[in-house]
Design a protein around this motif. Structure first.
Motif, PDB file in Angstrom:
ATOM      1  N   LYS A 215       9.139  30.737   6.727  1.00  0.00           N
ATOM      2  CA  LYS A 215       8.977  31.311   5.641  1.00  0.00           C
ATOM      3  C   LYS A 215       9.731  31.046   4.403  1.00  0.00           C
ATOM      4  O   LYS A 215      10.731  30.326   4.534  1.00  0.00           O
ATOM      5  CB  LYS A 215       9.645  32.914   6.207  1.00  0.00           C
TER       6      LYS A 215
ATOM      7  N   THR B 162      12.117  32.454  -4.673  1.00  0.00           N
ATOM      8  CA  THR B 162      12.406  31.180  -5.552  1.00  0.00           C
ATOM      9  C   THR B 162      11.557  29.945  -4.864  1.00  0.00           C
ATOM     10  O   THR B 162      11.306  29.191  -5.705  1.00  0.00           O
ATOM     11  CB  THR B 162      13.993  30.964  -5.497  1.00  0.00           C
TER      12      THR B 162
ATOM     13  N   ASP C 118      11.057  38.317   5.407  1.00  0.00           N
ATOM     14  CA  ASP C 118      11.687  37.934   6.874  1.00  0.00           C
ATOM     15  C   ASP C 118      11.240  38.402   7.899  1.00  0.00           C
ATOM     16  O   ASP C 118      11.016  37.722   8.848  1.00  0.00           O
ATOM     17  CB  ASP C 118      13.467  38.021   6.408  1.00  0.00           C
TER      18      ASP C 118
ATOM     19  N   TYR D 250      13.210  29.557   5.032  1.00  0.00           N
ATOM     20  CA  TYR D 250      13.488  28.672   3.909  1.00  0.00           C
ATOM     21  C   TYR D 250      13.923  29.428   2.656  1.00  0.00           C
ATOM     22  O   TYR D 250      13.054  30.379   2.020  1.00  0.00           O
ATOM     23  CB  TYR D 250      12.367  27.641   3.428  1.00  0.00           C
ATOM     24  N   THR D 251      15.092  29.130   1.888  1.00  0.00           N
ATOM     25  CA  THR D 251      15.518  30.044   0.778  1.00  0.00           C
ATOM     26  C   THR D 251      16.101  28.928  -0.328  1.00  0.00           C
ATOM     27  O   THR D 251      16.073  27.804  -0.184  1.00  0.00           O
ATOM     28  CB  THR D 251      16.323  31.102   1.417  1.00  0.00           C
ATOM     29  N   ASP D 252      16.699  29.654  -1.311  1.00  0.00           N
ATOM     30  CA  ASP D 252      17.297  28.989  -2.308  1.00  0.00           C
ATOM     31  C   ASP D 252      18.874  28.526  -2.289  1.00  0.00           C
ATOM     32  O   ASP D 252      19.474  27.848  -3.143  1.00  0.00           O
ATOM     33  CB  ASP D 252      17.009  29.666  -3.577  1.00  0.00           C
ATOM     34  N   VAL D 253      19.187  28.762  -1.111  1.00  0.00           N
ATOM     35  CA  VAL D 253      20.651  28.469  -0.719  1.00  0.00           C
ATOM     36  C   VAL D 253      20.634  27.587   0.717  1.00  0.00           C
ATOM     37  O   VAL D 253      19.678  27.817   1.393  1.00  0.00           O
ATOM     38  CB  VAL D 253      21.739  29.546  -0.656  1.00  0.00           C
TER      39      VAL D 253
ATOM     40  N   GLY E 125      22.014  27.931   3.512  1.00  0.00           N
ATOM     41  CA  GLY E 125      22.165  28.468   4.561  1.00  0.00           C
ATOM     42  C   GLY E 125      22.975  29.866   4.377  1.00  0.00           C
ATOM     43  O   GLY E 125      22.938  30.256   3.107  1.00  0.00           O
ATOM     44  N   VAL E 126      23.469  30.549   5.263  1.00  0.00           N
ATOM     45  CA  VAL E 126      24.332  31.589   5.034  1.00  0.00           C
ATOM     46  C   VAL E 126      25.926  31.283   4.978  1.00  0.00           C
ATOM     47  O   VAL E 126      26.430  30.333   5.581  1.00  0.00           O
ATOM     48  CB  VAL E 126      24.537  32.684   6.565  1.00  0.00           C
ATOM     49  N   PHE E 127      26.329  31.793   3.904  1.00  0.00           N
ATOM     50  CA  PHE E 127      27.870  31.313   3.533  1.00  0.00           C
ATOM     51  C   PHE E 127      29.035  32.582   3.961  1.00  0.00           C
ATOM     52  O   PHE E 127      28.478  33.669   4.108  1.00  0.00           O
ATOM     53  CB  PHE E 127      27.849  30.965   1.907  1.00  0.00           C
TER      54      PHE E 127
ATOM     55  N   ASP F 120      28.588  35.662  -0.805  1.00  0.00           N
ATOM     56  CA  ASP F 120      27.544  35.283  -1.886  1.00  0.00           C
ATOM     57  C   ASP F 120      27.747  33.928  -2.501  1.00  0.00           C
ATOM     58  O   ASP F 120      28.692  34.122  -3.543  1.00  0.00           O
ATOM     59  CB  ASP F 120      26.968  36.199  -2.478  1.00  0.00           C
ATOM     60  N   PRO F 121      27.082  32.905  -2.412  1.00  0.00           N
ATOM     61  CA  PRO F 121      27.534  31.629  -2.852  1.00  0.00           C
ATOM     62  C   PRO F 121      27.410  31.404  -4.643  1.00  0.00           C
ATOM     63  O   PRO F 121      27.785  30.691  -5.087  1.00  0.00           O
ATOM     64  CB  PRO F 121      26.849  30.186  -2.044  1.00  0.00           C
TER      65      PRO F 121
ATOM     66  N   MET G 204      26.146  41.684   8.586  1.00  0.00           N
ATOM     67  CA  MET G 204      26.209  41.121   7.062  1.00  0.00           C
ATOM     68  C   MET G 204      24.999  41.735   6.435  1.00  0.00           C
ATOM     69  O   MET G 204      25.263  42.249   5.402  1.00  0.00           O
ATOM     70  CB  MET G 204      26.186  39.780   7.193  1.00  0.00           C
TER      71      MET G 204
ATOM     72  N   SER H  80      24.598  41.795   2.336  1.00  0.00           N
ATOM     73  CA  SER H  80      24.132  40.292   2.090  1.00  0.00           C
ATOM     74  C   SER H  80      22.653  40.205   2.222  1.00  0.00           C
ATOM     75  O   SER H  80      22.065  40.430   3.039  1.00  0.00           O
ATOM     76  CB  SER H  80      24.813  39.694   3.215  1.00  0.00           C
ATOM     77  N   LYS H  81      22.072  39.957   1.116  1.00  0.00           N
ATOM     78  CA  LYS H  81      20.467  40.160   1.073  1.00  0.00           C
ATOM     79  C   LYS H  81      19.880  38.697   1.471  1.00  0.00           C
ATOM     80  O   LYS H  81      18.671  38.609   1.395  1.00  0.00           O
ATOM     81  CB  LYS H  81      20.066  40.538  -0.386  1.00  0.00           C
ATOM     82  N   VAL H  82      20.788  37.861   2.121  1.00  0.00           N
ATOM     83  CA  VAL H  82      20.214  36.641   2.632  1.00  0.00           C
ATOM     84  C   VAL H  82      18.936  36.745   3.537  1.00  0.00           C
ATOM     85  O   VAL H  82      18.202  35.937   3.437  1.00  0.00           O
ATOM     86  CB  VAL H  82      21.304  35.624   2.795  1.00  0.00           C
TER      87      VAL H  82
HETATM   88  P1  ADP Z   1      14.596  34.579  -0.733  1.00  0.00           P
HETATM   89  O1  ADP Z   1      13.815  34.791  -2.075  1.00  0.00           O
HETATM   90  O2  ADP Z   1      14.387  33.155  -0.317  1.00  0.00           O
HETATM   91  O3  ADP Z   1      14.251  35.523   0.634  1.00  0.00           O
HETATM   92  P2  ADP Z   1      16.800  36.026  -1.497  1.00  0.00           P
HETATM   93  O4  ADP Z   1      17.351  36.094  -2.717  1.00  0.00           O
HETATM   94  O5  ADP Z   1      16.392  37.327  -0.798  1.00  0.00           O
HETATM   95  O6  ADP Z   1      16.051  34.866  -1.201  1.00  0.00           O
HETATM   96  O7  ADP Z   1      18.221  35.593  -0.418  1.00  0.00           O
HETATM   97  C1  ADP Z   1      18.766  34.619  -0.637  1.00  0.00           C
HETATM   98  C2  ADP Z   1      20.052  34.852  -1.691  1.00  0.00           C
HETATM   99  O8  ADP Z   1      21.056  35.818  -0.846  1.00  0.00           O
HETATM  100  C3  ADP Z   1      20.839  33.675  -2.298  1.00  0.00           C
HETATM  101  O9  ADP Z   1      20.367  33.224  -3.416  1.00  0.00           O
HETATM  102  C4  ADP Z   1      22.325  34.426  -2.269  1.00  0.00           C
HETATM  103  O10 ADP Z   1      22.355  34.738  -3.706  1.00  0.00           O
HETATM  104  C5  ADP Z   1      21.944  35.692  -1.577  1.00  0.00           C
HETATM  105  N1  ADP Z   1      23.222  35.872  -0.688  1.00  0.00           N
HETATM  106  C6  ADP Z   1      23.992  37.100  -0.616  1.00  0.00           C
HETATM  107  N2  ADP Z   1      24.873  36.886   0.518  1.00  0.00           N
HETATM  108  C7  ADP Z   1      24.756  35.505   0.802  1.00  0.00           C
HETATM  109  C8  ADP Z   1      25.534  34.746   1.936  1.00  0.00           C
HETATM  110  N3  ADP Z   1      26.551  35.432   2.485  1.00  0.00           N
HETATM  111  N4  ADP Z   1      25.016  33.538   2.077  1.00  0.00           N
HETATM  112  C9  ADP Z   1      23.940  32.913   1.600  1.00  0.00           C
HETATM  113  N5  ADP Z   1      23.395  33.605   0.683  1.00  0.00           N
HETATM  114  C10 ADP Z   1      23.740  34.980   0.232  1.00  0.00           C
END
Ligand code: ADP
Ligand code: ASP
Ligand code: MG
Length: 386
Positions: A9, A13, A157, A175-178, A180-182, A185-186, A206, A211-213
């Motif tokens: 997925k 971004t 997702d 696959y996303t813009d960070v 992994g999970v931190f 929020d990084p 979370m 946490s919207k990851v």
């Molecule tokens: P995508 O468009 O790829 O679905 P999202 O914006 O939905 O991406 O999710 C990725 C974002 O989640 C990151 O850019 C980050 O700012 C946010 N985020 C919030 N909490 C966390 C966390 N604990 N670890 C990683 N990312 C996090």
């Protein structure tokens, strides 16, 4: 029996521009050369597109919900999957874009937060046999009335994980813009640490705490059907975070992460007549409108007059329908809405057996002069709000 199929997925971004879509196509091409597992791709709308559509809807008819709203919001994914399929073809791969109704991603009719009931896989399986990469629109479904539905913000997702379940895949790559999970929020906390492995339970907490990851439903479905999730960067070829069952070797720090949710508003109501029936009726009306109430706090206001005070939180986008329900049903009750608040939570399975987390949490708030709404909003549960 699990299959070898790999569902990937790509978030907003990752497909946010033609250059990024081309980079995603490159990655799929190089994966197809290194790894013979058949790939199924799910994509979100280009970054910012769904927000733009929400804005258009709000300017046209603020607060409107229904099939037209979902049809509008789902249109962003149509653009990205078409572009991604074209980019893959340009790389010499065979690809086919699919909207949810073409495939048969069937949902209920709870518009804007529909739940997937069934995914038909025959077209995908046929494509895979013929060496074609299916590129599926995330976030959307179709209901029994042939209306387009959407799964809630961040719902791609869930589309990907549900597809992985339907295809009996053992894992799903997000696959996303960070990378992994931190631990926080990084983008807000530069010192946050990347977590290598997390158990489903912690990730569900979370996600539910802001946490919207990952979309919460995606983690719930992955846990239920035992699909491992790999959250990783689209832009770097590094290992990300694996989300799976708790294993012996998994480290369980006392606190895994700190989450925040600024998309929250608090309603305070007083005086309400005493008794649980009043609460049952109010929350029943909110639930009929699909409004998700999060933290609830209630206390007796005045024993002699038999009234109670209530505070509860809802997502910002539900302020308007919540206000309508209250003014219609409780016109004499004083109602205050606070929308300049955020919910901060601490998550970690290791916390169960460790004292002192709440003490440290409030010490940090005090040191940073952050007021807490402790007297009116009580902890949702002992575990997730310490
Ligand atoms: P995508 O468009 O790829 O679905 P999202 O914006 O939905 O991406 O999710 C990725 C974002 O989640 C990151 O850019 C980050 O700012 C946010 N985020 C919030 N909490 C966390 C966390 N604990 N670890 C990683 N990312 C996090
Ligand atoms: N495009 C949808 C949204 O922005 C779904 C997603 O990104 O997962 O919410
Ligand atoms: Mg997302």
């Amino acid at each position: 029996m699990k299959t070898e199929i790999c569902v990937k997925k790509f978030g907003g971004t990752s497909v946010g521009s033609v250059e990024r879509i081309t980079a995603v196509a490159d990655r799929i091409l190089s994966d197809s050369m290194k790894d013979k597992r058949p790939q199924v791709v799910v994509a979100s709308a280009m970054a910012g597109e769904t927000n733009r559509l929400v804005d258009l809807a709000n300017k046209t008819n603020l607060g409107f919900r229904g099939p037209a709203y979902d049809m509008l919001l789902a249109s962003g994914e149509q653009v990205s999957i078409a572009l991604l399929a074209m980019a893959l073809e340009k790389k010499g791969l065979k690809a086919k874009p699919y909207l949810a109704h073409q495939l048969g991603i069937v949902t209920d009719s709870m518009y804007s937060r529909a739940r997937i009931k069934e995914i038909k896989t025959d077209l995908i399986l046929k494509d895979l046999e013929n060496g074609i990469i299916p590129v599926v629109a995330g976030f959307q479904g179709v209901d029994e009335f042939d209306n387009i539905t959407t799964l809630g913000r961040g719902g791609s997702d869930t589309s990907a994980v549900a597809l992985a379940v339907a295809l009996k895949a053992s894992e799903c790559e997000i696959y996303t813009d960070v990378p992994g999970v931190f631990s926080a929020d990084p983008r807000i906390v530069p010192k946050a640490k990347k977590i290598d492995q997390l158990c489903f339970e912690e990730m569900v907490e979370m996600a539910s705490l802001g946490s919207k990851v990952l979309h919460i439903r995606s983690v719930e479905i992955a846990a239920k059907f035992q699909v491992k999730l790999h959250v990783r960067s689209t832009f770097e070829a590094t290992e990300g975070t694996w989300i799976m069952n708790m294993t012996e070797s998994m480290e369980s720090p006392v606190v895994t992460s700190v989450t925040h949710d600024a998309n929250t508003a608090i309603f305070r109501l007083a005086p309400l007549p005493n008794g649980p029936e009043v609460l049952a009726s109010l929350f029943g009306k909110l639930s009929d409108k699909g409004i998700i109430v999060d933290v609830i706090s209630q206390n007796e206001l005045d024993v002699s007059s038999g009234s109670q005070r209530l505070a509860f939180s809802v997502p910002l986008e539900d302020i308007l329908p919540t206000k309508e329900i209250i003014s219609k049903n409780y016109p004499k009750v004083d109602c205050t809405v606070m929308d300049d608040v955020a919910k901060v939570s601490i998550v970690g399975v290791g916390m169960r057996n460790h004292p002192g987390v709440a003490a440290k949490f409030f010490k940090v708030l005090a040191e940073n002069k952050i007021p807490a709404l402790g007297n009116n909003i009580r902890n949702q549960s002992q575990r997730d709000h310490r």
